[in-house]
Design a protein around this motif. Structure first.
Motif, short mmCIF file in Angstrom:
data_model
loop_
_atom_site.label_atom_id
_atom_site.label_comp_id
_atom_site.label_asym_id
_atom_site.label_seq_id
_atom_site.Cartn_x
_atom_site.Cartn_y
_atom_site.Cartn_z
N PHE A 197 0.82 -1.21 0.00
CA PHE A 197 0.00 0.00 0.00
C PHE A 197 0.86 1.27 0.00
O PHE A 197 0.59 2.21 -0.77
CB PHE A 197 -0.94 -0.01 1.21
N ILE A 198 1.85 1.32 0.86
CA ILE A 198 2.71 2.51 0.92
C ILE A 198 3.44 2.70 -0.41
O ILE A 198 3.59 3.83 -0.90
CB ILE A 198 3.72 2.39 2.07
N SER A 199 3.89 1.61 -0.99
CA SER A 199 4.58 1.69 -2.27
C SER A 199 3.66 2.24 -3.37
O SER A 199 4.08 3.06 -4.20
CB SER A 199 5.10 0.31 -2.68
N TYR A 200 2.41 1.82 -3.35
CA TYR A 200 1.46 2.32 -4.34
C TYR A 200 1.21 3.81 -4.15
O TYR A 200 1.09 4.57 -5.12
CB TYR A 200 0.13 1.56 -4.25
N LEU A 201 1.14 4.26 -2.89
CA LEU A 201 0.97 5.69 -2.62
C LEU A 201 2.15 6.48 -3.18
O LEU A 201 1.98 7.54 -3.79
CB LEU A 201 0.86 5.93 -1.12
N ASN A 202 3.36 5.97 -2.99
CA ASN A 202 4.55 6.64 -3.52
C ASN A 202 4.51 6.71 -5.04
O ASN A 202 4.83 7.73 -5.64
CB ASN A 202 5.81 5.91 -3.07
N SER A 203 4.09 5.61 -5.67
CA SER A 203 4.07 5.54 -7.12
C SER A 203 3.03 6.49 -7.71
O SER A 203 3.22 7.02 -8.81
CB SER A 203 3.78 4.11 -7.59
N MET A 204 1.96 6.72 -6.99
CA MET A 204 0.94 7.66 -7.48
C MET A 204 1.51 9.07 -7.63
O MET A 204 1.14 9.81 -8.54
CB MET A 204 -0.26 7.70 -6.53
N LEU A 205 2.42 9.43 -6.74
CA LEU A 205 2.99 10.78 -6.78
C LEU A 205 3.82 11.01 -8.03
O LEU A 205 3.93 12.15 -8.50
CB LEU A 205 3.86 11.01 -5.54
N THR A 206 4.41 9.96 -8.56
CA THR A 206 5.31 10.11 -9.72
C THR A 206 4.69 9.60 -11.01
O THR A 206 5.32 9.67 -12.06
CB THR A 206 6.63 9.36 -9.46
N ALA A 207 3.47 9.08 -10.94
CA ALA A 207 2.82 8.54 -12.14
C ALA A 207 2.61 9.66 -13.16
O ALA A 207 2.14 10.75 -12.81
CB ALA A 207 1.49 7.90 -11.77
N GLU A 208 2.93 9.40 -14.41
CA GLU A 208 2.84 10.42 -15.45
C GLU A 208 1.72 10.19 -16.45
O GLU A 208 1.37 11.10 -17.20
CB GLU A 208 4.17 10.50 -16.21
N SER A 209 1.14 8.99 -16.43
CA SER A 209 0.10 8.70 -17.44
C SER A 209 -1.20 8.28 -16.77
O SER A 209 -1.21 7.80 -15.63
CB SER A 209 0.57 7.58 -18.38
N ALA A 210 -2.28 8.46 -17.52
CA ALA A 210 -3.60 8.06 -17.02
C ALA A 210 -3.65 6.57 -16.77
O ALA A 210 -4.19 6.12 -15.75
CB ALA A 210 -4.67 8.47 -18.04
N GLN A 211 -3.09 5.78 -17.66
CA GLN A 211 -3.14 4.34 -17.52
C GLN A 211 -2.37 3.87 -16.29
O GLN A 211 -2.80 2.94 -15.58
CB GLN A 211 -2.59 3.64 -18.77
N GLU A 212 -1.26 4.52 -16.01
CA GLU A 212 -0.47 4.15 -14.83
C GLU A 212 -1.28 4.40 -13.56
O GLU A 212 -1.28 3.58 -12.64
CB GLU A 212 0.83 4.95 -14.80
N LEU A 213 -1.98 5.52 -13.51
CA LEU A 213 -2.80 5.83 -12.35
C LEU A 213 -3.96 4.86 -12.21
O LEU A 213 -4.32 4.46 -11.11
CB LEU A 213 -3.31 7.27 -12.45
N LYS A 214 -4.55 4.47 -13.32
CA LYS A 214 -5.64 3.51 -13.28
C LYS A 214 -5.13 2.16 -12.78
O LYS A 214 -5.79 1.49 -11.97
CB LYS A 214 -6.27 3.37 -14.67
N ASN A 215 -3.96 1.76 -13.27
CA ASN A 215 -3.39 0.48 -12.82
C ASN A 215 -3.07 0.51 -11.32
O ASN A 215 -3.33 -0.46 -10.60
CB ASN A 215 -2.12 0.17 -13.61
N LEU A 216 -2.51 1.61 -10.86
CA LEU A 216 -2.17 1.73 -9.44
C LEU A 216 -3.43 1.71 -8.57
O LEU A 216 -3.45 1.09 -7.50
CB LEU A 216 -1.39 3.01 -9.19
N SER A 217 -4.48 2.37 -9.04
CA SER A 217 -5.74 2.38 -8.28
C SER A 217 -6.30 0.97 -8.17
O SER A 217 -6.79 0.56 -7.12
CB SER A 217 -6.75 3.30 -8.96
N HIS A 218 -6.20 0.22 -9.26
CA HIS A 218 -6.67 -1.17 -9.24
C HIS A 218 -5.87 -2.00 -8.25
O HIS A 218 -6.42 -2.78 -7.46
CB HIS A 218 -6.56 -1.77 -10.64
N LEU A 219 -4.56 -1.82 -8.25
CA LEU A 219 -3.70 -2.57 -7.34
C LEU A 219 -4.00 -2.21 -5.87
O LEU A 219 -4.03 -3.08 -5.01
CB LEU A 219 -2.23 -2.27 -7.65
N MET A 220 -4.23 -0.93 -5.62
CA MET A 220 -4.52 -0.50 -4.26
C MET A 220 -5.84 -1.09 -3.76
O MET A 220 -5.93 -1.57 -2.63
CB MET A 220 -4.59 1.03 -4.19
#
Length: 345
Positions: A197-220
């Motif tokens: 969970f913490i790793s996903y939160l960190n990755s959200m801060l640096t995500a540059e694309s819509a798809q990356e954010l969607k994937n991270l939200s799914h993982l969370m």
């Protein structure tokens, strides 16, 4: 509190005493709300009106560059907060009474604060509220999947993370209680966290694309759902045994759907086999949950180029359901002929 903060508090209390002595039950500060010791939320945050006229105390203003919002939170809203039906739990949990009309108003507020803490300690209650927050996150995710604008997706991902952070906090018996530090920093202090969970939160801060954010939200969401599932409280009460006569009635009704699945498989009608299969799968899931049956997976067997496999699986599940009914001594109403039916009815 600094001098200006003290003066603002005195101003608000004096205004209440002079203009609203019977209309305001409480004036409340909220700790953990200020930024850089600016006094916001410490001089006052909200008031609890005692009458309709009390709402007239409400006002917002900017003083020396610092915004202040003297706003009402009704007793009803405070009760919703105590029952975790509002996001701003810290407004009650971190509340500090600056003025009280009567000792009874103070006692009422403190009783609601204690109710909040008791609810957080109640595993069954906290688990139920955690599930509500997961559902909210999943609703946001469904909407996000059809969004294309990056700024809207970033915002949705942030709210999804907030709802899921509430889940983690509730299942740890607490709440997010300090707006001065990040959600991640608050979660890091908790005893139990979902995997990654913490790793996903960190990755959200640096995500540059819509798809990356969607994937991270799914993982969370997936991680928090597993986390919650592992902490599902055991049922303490003895539930009544299911009435398998009701399952027999359900089976007799659904026998037509099984027949339709078989027919469309035999006639190679892929579209109708799919539609009837989805309908049957839904019914199997509902009945399985209600009657404690084994998982009944039908749709994994759907193959548009080999519907015989799908038909075979459907027949296996029908046999399984019938056996579960009859093994409980319940008779399935089957009649070989119309004469036999009329004779018995």
């Amino acid at each position: 509190m600094n001098h200006a903060t003290n003066q603002l508090t005195d101003w608000a209390i004096n205004k209440i005493k002079k203009e609203f002595p019977e209309d305001i039950a409480l004036l409340v500060a909220v700790e953990g709300h200020e930024v850089n010791d600016d006094g916001h939320g410490i001089c006052f945050d909200y008031f609890v009106p005692a009458t309709e006229r009390g709402y007239e105390l409400s006002q917002t203003f900017i003083l020396e560059g610092i915004g202040h919002d003297l706003y009402p939170r009704s007793w009803e809203r405070t009760e919703r907060t105590a029952d975790l039906n509002e996001w701003a739990t810290f407004c009650l949990g971190n509340g500090k009474i600056l003025y009280s009309r009567t000792p009874a108003d103070t006692e009422r507020f403190e009783a609601l604060r204690q109710r909040l803490f008791d609810n957080l300690k109640n595993r069954d209650f906290a688990y139920g509220k955690a599930l509500e927050n997961i559902n909210q996150a999943m609703e946001l995710y469904r909407t996000m999947m059809f969004e294309e604008k990056l700024y809207k997706i970033r915002m949705a991902a942030g709210y999804i993370a907030d709802y899921l952070a509430n889940v983690v906090a509730y299942l740890n018996g607490t709440y997010l209680n300090d707006l001065r530090i990040s959600t991640k920093a608050q979660l890091a202090k908790m005893q139990e966290l979902p995997d990654g969970f913490i790793s996903y939160l960190n990755s959200m801060l640096t995500a540059e694309s819509a798809q990356e954010l969607k994937n991270l939200s799914h993982l969370m969401i997936s991680s928090v759902r597993r986390f919650a599932g592992d902490r599902r409280p055991e049922r303490k009460e003895q539930l009544p045994a299911p009435d398998y006569a009701n399952l027999a009635d359900w089976y007799q009704e659904l026998s037509l759907t099984w027949r339709r699945v078989a027919y469309y498989c035999d006639t190679a009608n892929v579209e109708m086999a799919w539609e009837e299969g989805c309908n049957l799968q839904n019914e199997l899931m509902i009945a399985g949950e209600e009657f404690g049956l084994a998982e009944m997976n039908l749709m994994d067997y759907f193959d548009p180029v080999n519907l015989s496999k799908f038909k075979q699986r459907s027949m296996e599940l029908e046999k399984y359901v019938a056996e579960q009914i009859e093994s409980r001594g319940v008779t399935i109403k089957r009649y070989a002929t119309l004469e036999e039916f009329l004779k018995e009815n």
